[in-house]
Write a protein that holds these residues in place. Sequence first.
Motif, PDB file in Angstrom:
ATOM      1  N   SER A 171       0.824  -1.202   0.000  1.00 54.19           N
ATOM      2  CA  SER A 171       0.000   0.000   0.000  1.00 54.19           C
ATOM      3  C   SER A 171       0.862   1.259   0.000  1.00 54.19           C
ATOM      4  CB  SER A 171      -0.931   0.002   1.220  1.00 54.19           C
ATOM      5  OG  SER A 171      -1.681   1.197   1.275  1.00 54.19           O
ATOM      6  N   LYS A 172       1.918   1.244   0.792  1.00 58.97           N
ATOM      7  CA  LYS A 172       2.820   2.401   0.826  1.00 58.97           C
ATOM      8  C   LYS A 172       3.453   2.639  -0.538  1.00 58.97           C
ATOM      9  CE  LYS A 172       4.190   1.965   5.712  1.00 58.97           C
ATOM     10  NZ  LYS A 172       5.311   1.603   6.607  1.00 58.97           N
ATOM     11  N   ARG A 173       3.913   1.574  -1.177  1.00 56.77           N
ATOM     12  CA  ARG A 173       4.571   1.710  -2.484  1.00 56.77           C
ATOM     13  C   ARG A 173       3.583   2.196  -3.539  1.00 56.77           C
ATOM     14  NH1 ARG A 173       6.750  -3.330  -1.053  1.00 56.77           N
ATOM     15  NH2 ARG A 173       5.392  -4.364  -2.577  1.00 56.77           N
ATOM     16  N   TYR A 174       2.364   1.641  -3.502  1.00 58.50           N
ATOM     17  CA  TYR A 174       1.380   2.033  -4.501  1.00 58.50           C
ATOM     18  C   TYR A 174       0.976   3.494  -4.317  1.00 58.50           C
ATOM     19  CZ  TYR A 174      -2.244   1.447  -7.985  1.00 58.50           C
ATOM     20  OH  TYR A 174      -2.981   1.560  -9.143  1.00 58.50           O
ATOM     21  N   HIS A 175       0.800   3.892  -3.069  1.00 60.85           N
ATOM     22  CA  HIS A 175       0.446   5.287  -2.792  1.00 60.85           C
ATOM     23  C   HIS A 175       1.557   6.229  -3.241  1.00 60.85           C
ATOM     24  CE1 HIS A 175      -1.076   8.802  -0.614  1.00 60.85           C
ATOM     25  NE2 HIS A 175      -2.212   8.151  -0.490  1.00 60.85           N
ATOM     26  N   GLU A 176       2.793   5.814  -3.088  1.00 65.14           N
ATOM     27  CA  GLU A 176       3.926   6.644  -3.531  1.00 65.14           C
ATOM     28  C   GLU A 176       3.941   6.765  -5.051  1.00 65.14           C
ATOM     29  OE1 GLU A 176       7.325   9.052  -3.286  1.00 65.14           O
ATOM     30  OE2 GLU A 176       5.811   8.499  -1.789  1.00 65.14           O
ATOM     31  N   LYS A 177       3.579   5.688  -5.762  1.00 63.00           N
ATOM     32  CA  LYS A 177       3.478   5.755  -7.221  1.00 63.00           C
ATOM     33  C   LYS A 177       2.355   6.712  -7.638  1.00 63.00           C
ATOM     34  CE  LYS A 177       3.483   1.964  -9.642  1.00 63.00           C
ATOM     35  NZ  LYS A 177       3.103   0.566 -10.029  1.00 63.00           N
ATOM     36  N   MET A 178       1.245   6.679  -6.883  1.00 64.95           N
ATOM     37  CA  MET A 178       0.126   7.565  -7.189  1.00 64.95           C
ATOM     38  C   MET A 178       0.499   9.020  -6.988  1.00 64.95           C
ATOM     39  SD  MET A 178      -2.991   5.539  -5.276  1.00 64.95           S
ATOM     40  CE  MET A 178      -3.798   7.109  -5.003  1.00 64.95           C
ATOM     41  N   LEU A 179       0.996   9.310  -5.799  1.00 66.11           N
ATOM     42  CA  LEU A 179       1.242  10.694  -5.402  1.00 66.11           C
ATOM     43  C   LEU A 179       2.605  10.776  -4.715  1.00 66.11           C
ATOM     44  CD1 LEU A 179      -2.313  11.348  -3.923  1.00 66.11           C
ATOM     45  CD2 LEU A 179      -1.425  12.290  -6.072  1.00 66.11           C
ATOM     46  N   PRO A 180       3.670  10.858  -5.495  1.00 65.34           N
ATOM     47  CA  PRO A 180       5.019  10.850  -4.905  1.00 65.34           C
ATOM     48  C   PRO A 180       5.207  11.952  -3.860  1.00 65.34           C
ATOM     49  CG  PRO A 180       5.133  10.588  -7.285  1.00 65.34           C
ATOM     50  CD  PRO A 180       3.704  10.927  -6.963  1.00 65.34           C
ATOM     51  N   GLY A 181       5.684  11.547  -2.682  1.00 68.90           N
ATOM     52  CA  GLY A 181       6.011  12.500  -1.632  1.00 68.90           C
ATOM     53  C   GLY A 181       4.839  13.031  -0.844  1.00 68.90           C
ATOM     54  N   TYR A 182       3.629  12.604  -1.194  1.00 67.76           N
ATOM     55  CA  TYR A 182       2.438  13.141  -0.521  1.00 67.76           C
ATOM     56  C   TYR A 182       2.137  12.359   0.755  1.00 67.76           C
ATOM     57  CZ  TYR A 182      -2.450  14.254   0.443  1.00 67.76           C
ATOM     58  OH  TYR A 182      -3.622  14.631   1.048  1.00 67.76           O
ATOM     59  N   GLU A 183       1.864  13.065   1.844  1.00 71.88           N
ATOM     60  CA  GLU A 183       1.433  12.435   3.088  1.00 71.88           C
ATOM     61  C   GLU A 183       0.150  13.108   3.554  1.00 71.88           C
ATOM     62  OE1 GLU A 183       4.043  11.888   6.320  1.00 71.88           O
ATOM     63  OE2 GLU A 183       5.541  10.787   5.162  1.00 71.88           O
ATOM     64  N   SER A 184      -0.863  12.322   3.762  1.00 69.97           N
ATOM     65  CA  SER A 184      -2.153  12.845   4.191  1.00 69.97           C
ATOM     66  C   SER A 184      -2.101  13.330   5.629  1.00 69.97           C
ATOM     67  CB  SER A 184      -3.224  11.752   4.070  1.00 69.97           C
ATOM     68  OG  SER A 184      -4.427  12.155   4.689  1.00 69.97           O
ATOM     69  N   GLY A 185      -2.769  14.448   5.887  1.00 71.76           N
ATOM     70  CA  GLY A 185      -2.891  14.939   7.250  1.00 71.76           C
ATOM     71  C   GLY A 185      -3.676  13.983   8.136  1.00 71.76           C
ATOM     72  N   PHE A 186      -4.465  13.105   7.508  1.00 72.18           N
ATOM     73  CA  PHE A 186      -5.231  12.132   8.284  1.00 72.18           C
ATOM     74  C   PHE A 186      -4.325  11.106   8.972  1.00 72.18           C
ATOM     75  CE2 PHE A 186      -8.672  13.197   5.100  1.00 72.18           C
ATOM     76  CZ  PHE A 186      -9.424  13.942   6.003  1.00 72.18           C
ATOM     77  N   LEU A 187      -3.080  10.986   8.518  1.00 73.04           N
ATOM     78  CA  LEU A 187      -2.140  10.098   9.215  1.00 73.04           C
ATOM     79  C   LEU A 187      -1.915  10.572  10.643  1.00 73.04           C
ATOM     80  CD1 LEU A 187       0.487   9.476   6.400  1.00 73.04           C
ATOM     81  CD2 LEU A 187      -0.943   7.732   7.486  1.00 73.04           C
ATOM     82  N   GLU A 188      -2.072  11.864  10.868  1.00 70.14           N
ATOM     83  CA  GLU A 188      -1.915  12.417  12.218  1.00 70.14           C
ATOM     84  C   GLU A 188      -3.227  12.376  12.994  1.00 70.14           C
ATOM     85  OE1 GLU A 188       0.885  13.430  13.674  1.00 70.14           O
ATOM     86  OE2 GLU A 188       2.014  12.846  11.882  1.00 70.14           O
ATOM     87  N   THR A 189      -4.328  12.740  12.339  1.00 73.24           N
ATOM     88  CA  THR A 189      -5.598  12.863  13.055  1.00 73.24           C
ATOM     89  C   THR A 189      -6.416  11.571  13.081  1.00 73.24           C
ATOM     90  OG1 THR A 189      -6.722  13.618  11.040  1.00 73.24           O
ATOM     91  CG2 THR A 189      -5.773  15.310  12.484  1.00 73.24           C
ATOM     92  N   ASP A 190      -6.277  10.733  12.043  1.00 73.68           N
ATOM     93  CA  ASP A 190      -7.099   9.522  11.918  1.00 73.68           C
ATOM     94  C   ASP A 190      -6.268   8.341  11.443  1.00 73.68           C
ATOM     95  OD1 ASP A 190     -10.100  10.656  12.119  1.00 73.68           O
ATOM     96  OD2 ASP A 190      -8.857  12.072  10.968  1.00 73.68           O
ATOM     97  N   PRO A 191      -5.188   7.995  12.160  1.00 70.01           N
ATOM     98  CA  PRO A 191      -4.286   6.948  11.681  1.00 70.01           C
ATOM     99  C   PRO A 191      -4.961   5.586  11.526  1.00 70.01           C
ATOM    100  CG  PRO A 191      -3.799   7.513  13.966  1.00 70.01           C
ATOM    101  CD  PRO A 191      -4.750   8.543  13.450  1.00 70.01           C
ATOM    102  N   GLU A 192      -5.902   5.254  12.417  1.00 72.24           N
ATOM    103  CA  GLU A 192      -6.565   3.956  12.303  1.00 72.24           C
ATOM    104  C   GLU A 192      -7.388   3.861  11.026  1.00 72.24           C
ATOM    105  OE1 GLU A 192      -7.575   1.930  16.451  1.00 72.24           O
ATOM    106  OE2 GLU A 192      -8.531   3.897  16.226  1.00 72.24           O
ATOM    107  N   PHE A 193      -8.111   4.954  10.708  1.00 75.54           N
ATOM    108  CA  PHE A 193      -8.909   4.935   9.487  1.00 75.54           C
ATOM    109  C   PHE A 193      -8.025   4.804   8.256  1.00 75.54           C
ATOM    110  CE2 PHE A 193     -10.658   7.163   5.804  1.00 75.54           C
ATOM    111  CZ  PHE A 193     -11.784   6.371   5.587  1.00 75.54           C
ATOM    112  N   ILE A 194      -6.923   5.553   8.214  1.00 79.55           N
ATOM    113  CA  ILE A 194      -6.029   5.498   7.063  1.00 79.55           C
ATOM    114  C   ILE A 194      -5.453   4.093   6.886  1.00 79.55           C
ATOM    115  CG2 ILE A 194      -3.826   6.342   6.130  1.00 79.55           C
ATOM    116  CD1 ILE A 194      -6.190   8.237   5.730  1.00 79.55           C
ATOM    117  N   GLU A 195      -5.126   3.446   7.977  1.00 83.83           N
ATOM    118  CA  GLU A 195      -4.635   2.066   7.881  1.00 83.83           C
ATOM    119  C   GLU A 195      -5.700   1.160   7.275  1.00 83.83           C
ATOM    120  OE1 GLU A 195      -3.368   0.860  11.742  1.00 83.83           O
ATOM    121  OE2 GLU A 195      -1.642   2.206  11.769  1.00 83.83           O
TER     122      GLU A 195
END
Length: 251
Positions: free
Chosen positions: A7-31
């Motif tokens: 998932s990490k690799r695919y997301h990096e291919k989609m949007l290189p270098g992008y990190e969602s703010g939800f990783l901080e506020t909603d980490p369980e949902f993002i997982e």
Amino acid sequence: MAITEFSKRYHEKMLPGYESGFLETDPEFIELFDNFAFDEVINQDDFDDRTRFMAILAALLGCQGIDEFKEMLPAALNFVVTPVEEKEIVYQAAAYLGIGRVFPFLHAVNDVLTARGIKLPLENQSTTTPDDRLEKGVQAQVDIFGEGMKEFYKSGPEESRHINHWLADNCFGDYYTRTGLDLKQREMITFCFLAAQGGCEPQLTSHAAANMKMGNDKQFLIKIISQCLPYIGYPRSLNALRCVNEAEKLL
């Protein structure tokens, strides 16, 4: 649970270098979401990314997911969906969703393309004139649905016959005859528009059958539904699957 390496690799291919703010506020949902949408769903089928993202963009138009659409536009470009193809998906949506729902998506695609340094307007894709749009629209209907559509634009009660005429000259004559997408691709995105907006099951069944006639077979449509499911949810996905099964009986 942690986000999977795939998932990490695919997301990096989609949007290189992008990190969602939800990783901080909603980490369980993002997982939960990323592991499903960008690992389990992606690995369900041997599906090419370009087609996948054309379907996702069309589905997001259909379900009015404007914010997610804005996120997915650059991802689609990174998976070689061309600017022309992105524009054509939005343009054709006007015939199936209406300008009231498509208007903000026109702005979104223009903003993303401009930010990429792509000069607008893009090259013209129209192949019709006011004199031949009806004739060419009817031919597109025949090519997709069969010979029974040749006189369809003349059919129906007199008070509403003009709508069948518009279906031929506007929906098919103005949009399906454009270059940038072929008829099989246009039927695929129409299937996504209808599946995602819901409440259009008769039309969805008809266009599922048209897709199959054009070579987008049942297994292909099931793959499309599967790839769109994270964006449109289970009820509309299950309705679309039912329509595909019903369409198969019509052929």
